[in-house]
Design a protein around this motif. Sequence first.
Motif, short mmCIF file in Angstrom:
data_model
loop_
_atom_site.label_atom_id
_atom_site.label_comp_id
_atom_site.label_asym_id
_atom_site.label_seq_id
_atom_site.Cartn_x
_atom_site.Cartn_y
_atom_site.Cartn_z
N ALA A 147 23.62 8.86 31.34
CA ALA A 147 24.04 9.39 29.93
C ALA A 147 23.45 10.77 29.82
N PRO A 148 24.16 11.71 29.42
CA PRO A 148 23.33 13.03 28.68
C PRO A 148 22.35 12.79 27.69
N ALA A 149 21.37 13.40 27.46
CA ALA A 149 20.19 13.11 26.60
C ALA A 149 20.78 13.08 25.12
N ARG A 150 21.70 14.01 24.77
CA ARG A 150 22.11 14.03 23.37
C ARG A 150 22.98 12.64 22.74
N GLU A 151 23.32 11.92 23.91
CA GLU A 151 23.86 10.58 23.54
C GLU A 151 22.91 9.60 23.45
N VAL A 152 21.63 9.69 23.96
CA VAL A 152 20.78 8.38 23.99
C VAL A 152 19.29 8.87 23.40
N ILE A 153 19.12 10.26 23.12
CA ILE A 153 17.86 10.61 22.56
C ILE A 153 18.13 11.28 21.15
N ALA A 154 17.74 10.62 20.06
CA ALA A 154 17.94 11.35 18.84
C ALA A 154 16.98 12.50 18.49
N ALA A 155 17.38 13.29 17.72
CA ALA A 155 16.62 14.48 17.44
C ALA A 155 15.52 14.13 16.34
N PRO A 156 14.38 14.23 16.36
CA PRO A 156 13.27 13.94 15.29
C PRO A 156 13.57 14.96 14.22
N ASP A 157 13.54 14.34 12.87
CA ASP A 157 14.14 15.27 11.82
C ASP A 157 12.99 16.45 11.74
N ARG A 158 13.19 17.45 10.90
CA ARG A 158 12.20 18.79 11.03
C ARG A 158 10.99 18.53 10.43
N PRO A 159 10.73 17.62 9.23
CA PRO A 159 9.42 17.30 8.88
C PRO A 159 8.56 16.57 9.86
N THR A 160 9.17 15.83 10.81
CA THR A 160 8.67 14.98 11.77
C THR A 160 8.23 15.96 12.93
N VAL A 161 9.21 16.93 13.25
CA VAL A 161 8.55 17.87 14.22
C VAL A 161 7.65 18.89 13.79
N LEU A 162 7.63 19.28 12.53
CA LEU A 162 6.65 20.06 11.87
C LEU A 162 5.39 19.40 11.90
N ALA A 163 5.28 18.19 11.75
CA ALA A 163 3.97 17.30 11.61
C ALA A 163 3.46 17.26 13.28
N ALA A 164 4.30 17.09 14.02
CA ALA A 164 3.95 17.21 15.36
C ALA A 164 3.24 18.48 15.91
N LEU A 165 4.08 19.46 15.34
CA LEU A 165 3.35 20.99 15.61
C LEU A 165 2.01 21.00 14.94
N ARG A 166 1.83 20.66 14.13
CA ARG A 166 0.49 20.68 13.33
C ARG A 166 -0.51 19.85 14.21
N ALA A 167 -0.08 18.86 14.59
CA ALA A 167 -1.12 18.11 15.48
C ALA A 167 -1.50 18.87 17.00
N SER A 168 -0.28 19.45 17.31
CA SER A 168 -0.35 20.05 18.73
C SER A 168 -1.24 21.31 18.41
N VAL A 169 -1.15 22.15 17.53
CA VAL A 169 -1.81 23.37 17.05
C VAL A 169 -3.32 23.01 17.12
N ARG A 170 -3.61 21.81 16.23
CA ARG A 170 -5.04 21.26 16.08
C ARG A 170 -5.53 20.95 17.39
N GLU A 171 -4.86 20.26 18.00
CA GLU A 171 -5.50 19.50 19.57
C GLU A 171 -5.77 20.93 20.47
N HIS A 172 -4.93 22.09 20.54
CA HIS A 172 -5.14 22.94 21.20
C HIS A 172 -6.30 23.80 20.65
N ALA A 173 -6.48 23.94 19.34
CA ALA A 173 -7.50 24.56 18.62
C ALA A 173 -9.07 23.95 19.21
N ASP A 174 -8.78 22.59 19.26
CA ASP A 174 -10.20 22.20 19.78
C ASP A 174 -10.32 22.36 21.04
N GLY A 175 -9.48 22.57 21.84
CA GLY A 175 -9.74 23.29 23.31
C GLY A 175 -9.75 22.29 24.33
N GLY A 176 -10.19 21.09 24.25
CA GLY A 176 -10.67 20.09 25.03
C GLY A 176 -9.49 19.76 26.25
#
Length: 262
Positions: free
Chosen positions: A147-176
């Motif tokens: 099955a195509p991805a759109r049929e089986v994988i729901a898109a996380p909502d914008r607040p959830t994605v922004l929270a993930a981006l916040r964590a991602s940038v923090r992880e890369h800022a730490d550099g490890g």
Amino acid sequence: MSRPSLPPPELRARLKELVRRTCAVCGDRLVSVVAVGSLALGDYRHGRSDIDVTVVVDPVPPRADLASLAATLTHPALPCPAAGLELVVYAADFTACPSGRAGYLLDLDTGPSLPARASHDPADASAFWYVIDRSVAHQAGLPLHGAPAREVIAAPDRPTVLAALRASVREHADGGGHLADNRVLNGCRATVHCRTGHWFARHRAGEIVAASEPAFRPLITDSLRSFERPREEAAALPADDIRAFLAWAAARVEEAATAAGT
């Protein structure tokens, strides 16, 4: 950049064998196999990029079958032609609903440039990686089987994605554990997603931010140049410049979160 309709030629035989082995283990439980990451976004770079694959199953296989799947796909049992293979297995009832959790049944890392890892416990991992991958899968997942991805994988909502981006940038800022160029280009990707709501390949995101932010253009240009090289030949970049840029990128994520009311 246009989205690919097929994997790059140098990966097709291995991906076909990956799908065959996954079908052999999962049988009728296999719902979908989707390429995500750089393959989905049309920016796979041989010698630099990983192969990122999402597998959806229904019903959940026994733990023994998931262990067998990990064993049959682990390099060198299945030789990985890329820097690494990152494969995540989810239950269909989990991917059908937006979520900020990691939520996987199996998370497999393997390959010549990746430390081997096979986890069955989502508590072992930071959830933001999986939120971003599922968001990319919903937008641009490259179908390999079922099955195509759109049929089986729901898109996380914008607040959830922004929270993930916040964590991602923090992880890369730490550099490890992250290459300098990837830290910078990950910040570019986060910034462009905050502006547009869409996922762009890291390279294209770097070009966009370099064009709009002259103060960071030299650092991003050097990062783009380094990103063209194999991982082992990545350039060292000024640590203070990277920290300043990622602090700026973090502020852009916070602005987007405030605008979204999160």
